[in-house]
Design a protein around this motif. Structure first.
Motif, PDB file in Angstrom:
ATOM      1  N   UNK A  28      26.296  36.526  34.821  1.00 29.87           N
ATOM      2  CA  UNK A  28      27.216  36.835  33.720  1.00 29.87           C
ATOM      3  C   UNK A  28      28.657  36.855  34.199  1.00 29.87           C
ATOM      4  N   UNK A  29      28.872  37.297  35.432  1.00 29.00           N
ATOM      5  CA  UNK A  29      30.227  37.340  35.997  1.00 29.00           C
ATOM      6  C   UNK A  29      30.813  35.933  36.118  1.00 29.00           C
ATOM      7  N   UNK A  30      30.033  35.003  36.666  1.00 33.69           N
ATOM      8  CA  UNK A  30      30.500  33.623  36.818  1.00 33.69           C
ATOM      9  C   UNK A  30      30.680  32.980  35.449  1.00 33.69           C
ATOM     10  N   UNK A  31      29.763  33.226  34.531  1.00 31.13           N
ATOM     11  CA  UNK A  31      29.855  32.649  33.190  1.00 31.13           C
ATOM     12  C   UNK A  31      31.130  33.090  32.481  1.00 31.13           C
ATOM     13  N   UNK A  32      31.483  34.374  32.600  1.00 31.28           N
ATOM     14  CA  UNK A  32      32.692  34.857  31.933  1.00 31.28           C
ATOM     15  C   UNK A  32      33.948  34.273  32.578  1.00 31.28           C
ATOM     16  N   UNK A  33      33.938  34.099  33.896  1.00 28.46           N
ATOM     17  CA  UNK A  33      35.092  33.501  34.576  1.00 28.46           C
ATOM     18  C   UNK A  33      35.246  32.037  34.175  1.00 28.46           C
ATOM     19  N   UNK A  34      34.132  31.294  34.075  1.00 30.65           N
ATOM     20  CA  UNK A  34      34.186  29.887  33.654  1.00 30.65           C
ATOM     21  C   UNK A  34      34.706  29.786  32.231  1.00 30.65           C
ATOM     22  N   UNK A  35      34.275  30.686  31.351  1.00 33.36           N
ATOM     23  CA  UNK A  35      34.761  30.655  29.967  1.00 33.36           C
ATOM     24  C   UNK A  35      36.253  30.973  29.897  1.00 33.36           C
ATOM     25  N   UNK A  36      36.710  31.868  30.750  1.00 36.17           N
ATOM     26  CA  UNK A  36      38.114  32.286  30.712  1.00 36.17           C
ATOM     27  C   UNK A  36      39.033  31.265  31.374  1.00 36.17           C
ATOM     28  N   UNK A  37      38.641  30.743  32.546  1.00 35.26           N
ATOM     29  CA  UNK A  37      39.518  29.871  33.330  1.00 35.26           C
ATOM     30  C   UNK A  37      39.090  28.407  33.341  1.00 35.26           C
ATOM     31  N   UNK A  38      37.887  28.103  32.900  1.00 35.20           N
ATOM     32  CA  UNK A  38      37.409  26.727  32.886  1.00 35.20           C
ATOM     33  C   UNK A  38      36.716  26.310  34.167  1.00 35.20           C
ATOM     34  N   UNK A  39      36.728  27.180  35.181  1.00 32.07           N
ATOM     35  CA  UNK A  39      36.035  26.898  36.432  1.00 32.07           C
ATOM     36  C   UNK A  39      35.857  28.197  37.217  1.00 32.07           C
ATOM     37  N   UNK A  40      34.992  28.160  38.213  1.00 33.13           N
ATOM     38  CA  UNK A  40      34.799  29.287  39.128  1.00 33.13           C
ATOM     39  C   UNK A  40      34.806  28.712  40.528  1.00 33.13           C
ATOM     40  N   UNK A  41      35.618  29.276  41.406  1.00 33.54           N
ATOM     41  CA  UNK A  41      35.683  28.791  42.781  1.00 33.54           C
ATOM     42  C   UNK A  41      35.533  29.968  43.725  1.00 33.54           C
ATOM     43  N   UNK A  42      34.653  29.813  44.706  1.00 34.13           N
ATOM     44  CA  UNK A  42      34.428  30.850  45.690  1.00 34.13           C
ATOM     45  C   UNK A  42      34.528  30.239  47.080  1.00 34.13           C
ATOM     46  N   UNK A  43      35.293  30.868  47.926  1.00 39.98           N
ATOM     47  CA  UNK A  43      35.425  30.404  49.303  1.00 39.98           C
ATOM     48  C   UNK A  43      34.394  31.112  50.154  1.00 39.98           C
ATOM     49  N   UNK A  44      33.798  30.396  51.090  1.00 39.04           N
ATOM     50  CA  UNK A  44      32.801  30.981  51.976  1.00 39.04           C
ATOM     51  C   UNK A  44      33.410  32.107  52.797  1.00 39.04           C
ATOM     52  N   UNK A  45      34.671  31.989  53.154  1.00 35.63           N
ATOM     53  CA  UNK A  45      35.324  33.018  53.953  1.00 35.63           C
ATOM     54  C   UNK A  45      35.410  34.347  53.205  1.00 35.63           C
ATOM     55  N   UNK A  46      35.415  34.317  51.856  1.00 41.66           N
ATOM     56  CA  UNK A  46      35.450  35.552  51.065  1.00 41.66           C
ATOM     57  C   UNK A  46      34.165  36.350  51.265  1.00 41.66           C
ATOM     58  N   UNK A  47      33.041  35.660  51.417  1.00 39.92           N
ATOM     59  CA  UNK A  47      31.772  36.348  51.596  1.00 39.92           C
ATOM     60  C   UNK A  47      31.605  36.899  53.015  1.00 39.92           C
ATOM     61  N   UNK A  48      32.201  36.267  53.978  1.00 40.20           N
ATOM     62  CA  UNK A  48      32.053  36.691  55.364  1.00 40.20           C
ATOM     63  C   UNK A  48      32.803  37.981  55.679  1.00 40.20           C
ATOM     64  N   UNK A  49      33.705  38.398  54.816  1.00 41.05           N
ATOM     65  CA  UNK A  49      34.463  39.628  55.053  1.00 41.05           C
ATOM     66  C   UNK A  49      33.593  40.862  54.900  1.00 41.05           C
ATOM     67  N   UNK A  50      32.520  40.743  54.128  1.00 40.81           N
ATOM     68  CA  UNK A  50      31.695  41.916  53.826  1.00 40.81           C
ATOM     69  C   UNK A  50      30.579  42.033  54.805  1.00 40.81           C
TER      70      UNK A  50
END
Length: 64
Positions: A42-64
């Motif tokens: 649902x999070x990705x779906x709402x971002x796609x509806x709002x901005x027209x795309x969803x982009x995630x960098x692999x480096x964002x996940x490695x921080x956690x």
């Protein structure tokens, strides 16, 4: 349905099926995944509806 793309740095780009790549993602080499995503969170779906795309960098996940 959504089209899913990855690049050489394993970043993820999700766009609605049949849409063109957004300008911010156009300068990188993106490969389209063979399988389409029928559903996304649902999070990705709402971002796609709002901005027209969803982009995630692999480096964002490695921080956690």
């Amino acid at each position: 349905m959504f089209d899913v793309y990855v690049n050489d740095k394993h970043d993820l780009l999700v766009v609605p099926q049949g849409s063109q790549l957004p300008v911010i993602g156009a300068f990188r080499k993106w490969r389209k995944k063979k399988a389409r995503a029928i559903s996304v969170s649902d999070e990705i779906k709402s971002i796609v509806q709002k901005h027209g795309h969803y982009m995630r960098k692999l480096s964002d996940l490695r921080k956690y």
